[in-house]
Design a protein around this motif. Structure first.
Motif, short mmCIF file in Angstrom:
data_model
loop_
_atom_site.label_atom_id
_atom_site.label_comp_id
_atom_site.label_asym_id
_atom_site.label_seq_id
_atom_site.Cartn_x
_atom_site.Cartn_y
_atom_site.Cartn_z
N ILE A 82 14.54 15.75 49.17
CA ILE A 82 14.40 14.69 48.18
C ILE A 82 15.70 14.62 47.39
CG2 ILE A 82 11.91 14.88 48.00
CD1 ILE A 82 12.44 16.27 45.28
N THR A 83 16.00 13.47 46.86
CA THR A 83 17.23 13.26 46.12
C THR A 83 17.00 13.58 44.65
OG1 THR A 83 17.79 11.49 47.66
CG2 THR A 83 19.02 11.57 45.60
N LEU A 84 17.83 14.46 44.13
CA LEU A 84 17.75 14.80 42.71
C LEU A 84 18.69 13.95 41.87
CD1 LEU A 84 17.66 18.68 42.98
CD2 LEU A 84 15.75 17.13 42.62
N ARG A 85 19.85 13.63 42.40
CA ARG A 85 20.80 12.76 41.71
C ARG A 85 21.61 12.02 42.73
NH1 ARG A 85 25.92 16.34 40.19
NH2 ARG A 85 26.70 14.28 39.78
N ASN A 94 4.52 17.95 51.44
CA ASN A 94 5.18 16.87 50.74
C ASN A 94 5.76 17.41 49.44
OD1 ASN A 94 4.56 14.80 52.57
ND2 ASN A 94 2.51 14.64 51.71
N LEU A 95 6.96 17.02 49.14
CA LEU A 95 7.59 17.35 47.87
C LEU A 95 7.81 16.04 47.14
CD1 LEU A 95 8.68 19.69 46.21
CD2 LEU A 95 10.91 19.31 47.24
N PHE A 127 17.86 24.25 46.80
CA PHE A 127 18.73 23.22 46.25
C PHE A 127 19.96 23.13 47.14
CE2 PHE A 127 16.36 24.62 42.54
CZ PHE A 127 16.05 23.42 41.93
N ARG A 128 20.45 21.91 47.36
CA ARG A 128 21.57 21.74 48.28
C ARG A 128 22.59 20.76 47.72
NH1 ARG A 128 22.08 18.28 53.01
NH2 ARG A 128 23.88 19.01 54.14
N LYS A 129 23.86 21.14 47.84
CA LYS A 129 24.99 20.26 47.60
C LYS A 129 25.64 20.04 48.95
CE LYS A 129 27.44 21.87 44.04
NZ LYS A 129 28.49 22.07 43.05
N ALA A 187 16.84 18.63 47.13
CA ALA A 187 15.94 19.78 47.07
C ALA A 187 14.94 19.67 48.22
CB ALA A 187 15.20 19.82 45.74
N LYS A 188 14.45 20.84 48.63
CA LYS A 188 13.49 20.88 49.74
C LYS A 188 12.69 22.17 49.61
CE LYS A 188 14.47 22.13 54.52
NZ LYS A 188 15.20 21.82 55.70
#
Length: 181
Positions: free
Chosen positions: A173-176, A71-72, A104-106, A156-157
């Motif tokens: 998970i959503t960062l922004r 879990n993150l 981190f992913r865009k 992020a994951k």
């Protein structure tokens, strides 16, 4: 009764060939395009209303058959400063874990960082006993100081591997906010 059925089967192709159609049916192409456009919309509504991915409390439902639960968690809904990695060994065997990778992913780009330890102490590879939980707090300001462009990334994951090579990962998970969240 069988004779009537077989005679109808023999007359059916004759009826099809008896039609004299000079021009192709133009509406068949429109119907085909209409069906192709409608299928994704119907699929979306079926997924949204019949197969809900959350429990009654609003937390995501996770059907996990794996022996390792990852879990993150974040401290705020948007723009978190601290992420918490929680790894739980639910199997009956002990597991050796390699260093986790924070991704981190865009939309079209990714950045990956290997987490080696805490306060300059390397704690990985980690030996996680059966039934035990490992928790790691990740301060995102260290990553943002390293590369300012990371503040523009949306998700992020965490990805983990054990020493045998089996891969595990958390959900994104959503960062922004983005167009998709």
């Amino acid at each position: 009764m069988k004779k009537l059925f077989f005679s109808m089967l023999l007359l059916l192709p004759a009826g099809v060939f008896a039609q004299n159609e000079v021009q192709p049916a133009g509406y068949k192409l429109l119907w085909f395009i209409g069906i192709l456009v409608a299928l994704p919309i119907v699929y979306y509504f079926i997924q949204k209303f019949f197969f809900k991915g959350t429990s009654q409390k609003g937390k995501p439902v996770s059907v996990s058959r794996s022996k390792l639960e990852i879990n993150l968690l974040k401290d705020r809904k948007y723009r978190p400063t601290v992420l918490t990695l929680r790894v739980e060994n639910r199997s009956k065997k002990d597991i050796d874990l390699e260093a986790p990778v924070l991704s981190f992913r865009k939309l079209w780009s990714k950045r990956k960082f290997k987490l080696k330890g805490i306060n300059r102490y390397e704690i990985y590879p980690l030996f996680l006993e059966a039934g035990k939980t490992h928790e790691l707090r990740i301060d995102l300001s260290v990553f943002y100081d390293h590369d300012r462009k990371l503040k523009r990334f949306f998700w992020a994951k965490i990805q983990l591997q054990d020493t045998k090579g089996k891969s595990y990962s958390s959900s994104f998970i959503t960062l922004r906010k983005s167009l998709f969240s």
